[in-house]
Write an enzyme that holds these catalytic residues in place. Structure first.
Site, short mmCIF file in Angstrom:
data_model
loop_
_atom_site.label_atom_id
_atom_site.label_comp_id
_atom_site.label_asym_id
_atom_site.label_seq_id
_atom_site.Cartn_x
_atom_site.Cartn_y
_atom_site.Cartn_z
CG HIS A 181 45.09 27.47 50.19
ND1 HIS A 181 45.60 28.69 50.52
CD2 HIS A 181 43.97 27.71 49.48
CE1 HIS A 181 44.80 29.64 50.04
NE2 HIS A 181 43.81 29.07 49.40
CG ASP A 304 40.46 31.05 46.15
OD1 ASP A 304 40.34 30.82 47.37
OD2 ASP A 304 41.55 31.35 45.62
C1 VNL Z 1 43.84 35.70 48.23
C2 VNL Z 1 43.35 34.98 47.17
C3 VNL Z 1 44.09 35.07 49.45
C4 VNL Z 1 43.12 33.61 47.32
C5 VNL Z 1 43.86 33.72 49.58
O1 VNL Z 1 44.10 33.04 50.74
C6 VNL Z 1 43.36 33.01 48.52
C7 VNL Z 1 44.05 37.12 48.09
C8 VNL Z 1 44.61 33.74 51.82
O2 VNL Z 1 43.75 37.67 47.02
O3 VNL Z 1 44.53 37.73 49.05
O4 VNL Z 1 43.11 31.70 48.69
MN MN Z 2 42.10 29.91 48.31
#
Ligand code: VNL
Ligand code: MN
Length: 345
Positions: A181, A304
Site C-alpha cells: 500500500h 479504498d
Molecule cells: C488517502 C487516500 C490516504 C487513500 C490513504 O491512505 C489512502 C488520502 C493513507 O486521500 O489521504 O489509502
Molecule cells: Mn488505501
C-alpha cells in the site's frame, strides 16, 4: 444484512485503525520532522478544528457502526480490512512490534464477530524483520487472517534490501499475498512532491509504490522468491503500462553487467507474481488496459474506504461493460482465490 447484488461484492483495500495506533500517530504528528507522511498524519491524527475535513479518523476507527450500514445500503458484502497507512512504520521497532500485534488481534476479533462481512490482512513491523516474520506467521496460523499489508518503504528503505528478506521468505512460505500500500514518497525523493498538493494519493503515493515494485522486479527478488505474491492497489499504480520500456532499458543494463541478470522479463514477473486492485481508480480505460495486459484473473475490485467514497465505487463496477463471467472475477472470485476467502454458501 446487505441488500443482495447480482454479484457478491468483496472490497479489497479497506482501511481501519485502532485507538492505540491513532494515539501513537498523534504523538508522531506533534513531534519534529517534515517527511511527506507527516502532512497526512498531522491532518488526520492531530487535526486542528476544521483540518480533518473528510473526517477520515472517524471512518477509520469505526468498524461495526456506520461502516456496516454503508456496506448494507450499497450491497457490499465484505471489506478486506487492513490497518491504514502508514501503519506502524513510523514508530520505533519495539513500539511498532507491540502495536501491530494489538491491531492484528483487534482485526481478528472484528472478523470473528462478523465472519461474513470482514476479512483482513495482517500487518507487521518491518523495523524488526525477524519479529515481523513471527507476527506474519501468527497472523495466518493463529489469527487466520487472509494475507499481509505493508505500507511501502520503512525509514526510506525498500523490501529488496536483504535485511528484509525474512519478511519475503515468510510471505512465500505462508503462501499469502503481500499487499504493498502507498505511503508518502521516501525522504530521498520527496522534494518535488512538496508543491501543488501532489505528494499524496493524487500522485506521490503511486510513484512511491511503483518504484518499490520496480526495485523488487529488477533486483531479482522474484528469482529468489519465485512464489512470492504481491498485490498493488490503484490499478497497479500504473506500473504495467510501463513494462515494455522497463524491459527494454533493464535488458540493456543487464547486458552491460551493471544490474542483476534476471531469469524472466519484467512483464513475466508482473503476470506471475502480481495482482492489482481498482482502489481509487474508477477508470474504464485503465480497467480495459489492465484486463488486456494481465488477464481477468489478476484484477480485484476495491473501494479504498474511507478515503474514497463507496457509492461511486459500486456504481462504477456495476456499470463496467464486461461479461458477467469477468465481473464475477472482479467483484469477488479473484479476491476469494487470492486472499483465501471462503466462497459464499
Ligand atoms: C488517502 C487516500 C490516504 C487513500 C490513504 O491512505 C489512502 C488520502 C493513507 O486521500 O489521504 O489509502
Ligand atoms: Mn488505501
Amino acid at each position: 444484512m446487505p441488500i443482495k447484488g447480482k454479484f457478491r461484492r468483496i472490497a479489497t483495500e479497506e482501511a481501519f485503525s485502532i485507538p492505540e495506533v491513532a494515539e501513537a500517530l498523534r504523538g508522531i504528528a506533534r513531534g519534529p520532522g517534515n517527511s511527506i507522511d507527516l502532512t497526512l498524519v498531522r491532518n488526520i491524527y492531530d487535526a486542528q478544528p476544521g483540518r480533518d475535513l473528510n473526517n477520515f479518523l472517524t471512518g477509520l476507527l469505526d468498524l461495526e457502526g456506520r461502516r456496516l450500514e454503508i456496506m448494507d445500503e450499497l450491497g457490499v458484502d465484505m471489506h478486506l480490512l487492513a490497518l491504514t497507512a502508514p501503519g506502524v512504520q513510523m514508530f520505533d521497532a519495539d513500539t511498532a512490534t507491540d502495536l501491530v500485534a494489538r491491531a492484528n488481534d483487534r482485526l481478528a476479533e472484528a472478523i470473528a464477530r462478523h465472519p461474513t462481512r470482514f476479512s483482513g490482512l495482517a500487518s507487521f513491523a518491518p523495523q524488526s524483520p525477524r519479529r515481523a516474520a513471527k507476527e506474519m506467521e501468527r497472523g495466518i496460523k493463529e489469527l487466520k487472517l487472509n494475507g499481509f499489508m505493508v505500507n511501502s518503504h520503512t525509514n526510506s528503505e525498500y523490501l529488496d534490501d536483504p535485511k528484509y528478506w525474512p519478511i519475503l521468505e515468510a510471505a512465500e512460505a505462508l503462501d499469502r499475498t503481500l499487499y504493498i500500500h502507498p505511503r508518502g514518497p521516501s525522504d530521498g525523493m520527496a522534494t518535488p512532491f512538496r508543491d501543488y498538493m501532489i505528494h499524496g494519493a493524487m500522485w506521490g503515493y503511486g510513484l512511491e509504490v511503483a518504484t518499490h515494485a520496480v526495485r523488487l522486479i529488477v533486483s531479482g527478488i522474484f528469482d529468489r522468491f519465485p512464489k512470492l505474491k504481491i498485490c498493488l492497489g490503484h490499478m497497479g499504480e500504473g506500473l504495467h503500462f510501463m513494462l515494455w520500456r522497463i524491459y527494454f532499458m533493464n535488458t540493456a543494463a543487464q547486458r552491460g553487467g551493471r544490474v542483476p541478470k534476471l531469469q524472466l522479463k519484467p512483464s513475466d514477473y508482473f503476470k506471475r507474481n502480481f495482482v492489482i486492485t481498482t482502489s481509487g481508480m474508477e477508470s474504464d480505460l485503465a480497467l480495459d488496459f489492465s484486463l488486456k495486459a494481465l488477464g481477468p484473473d489478476k484484477v480485484l475490485w476495491a473501494i479504498d474506504y474511507p478515503y474514497q467514497p463507496a457509492p461511486p465505487a459500486v456504481a462504477w463496477m456495476d456499470a463496467v461493460q464486461v461479461s458477467d463471467e469477468i465481473k464475477h472475477k472482479l467483484y469477488h472470485a479473484n479476491a476469494e482465490r487470492v486472499f483465501h476467502i471462503a466462497p459464499e454458501k
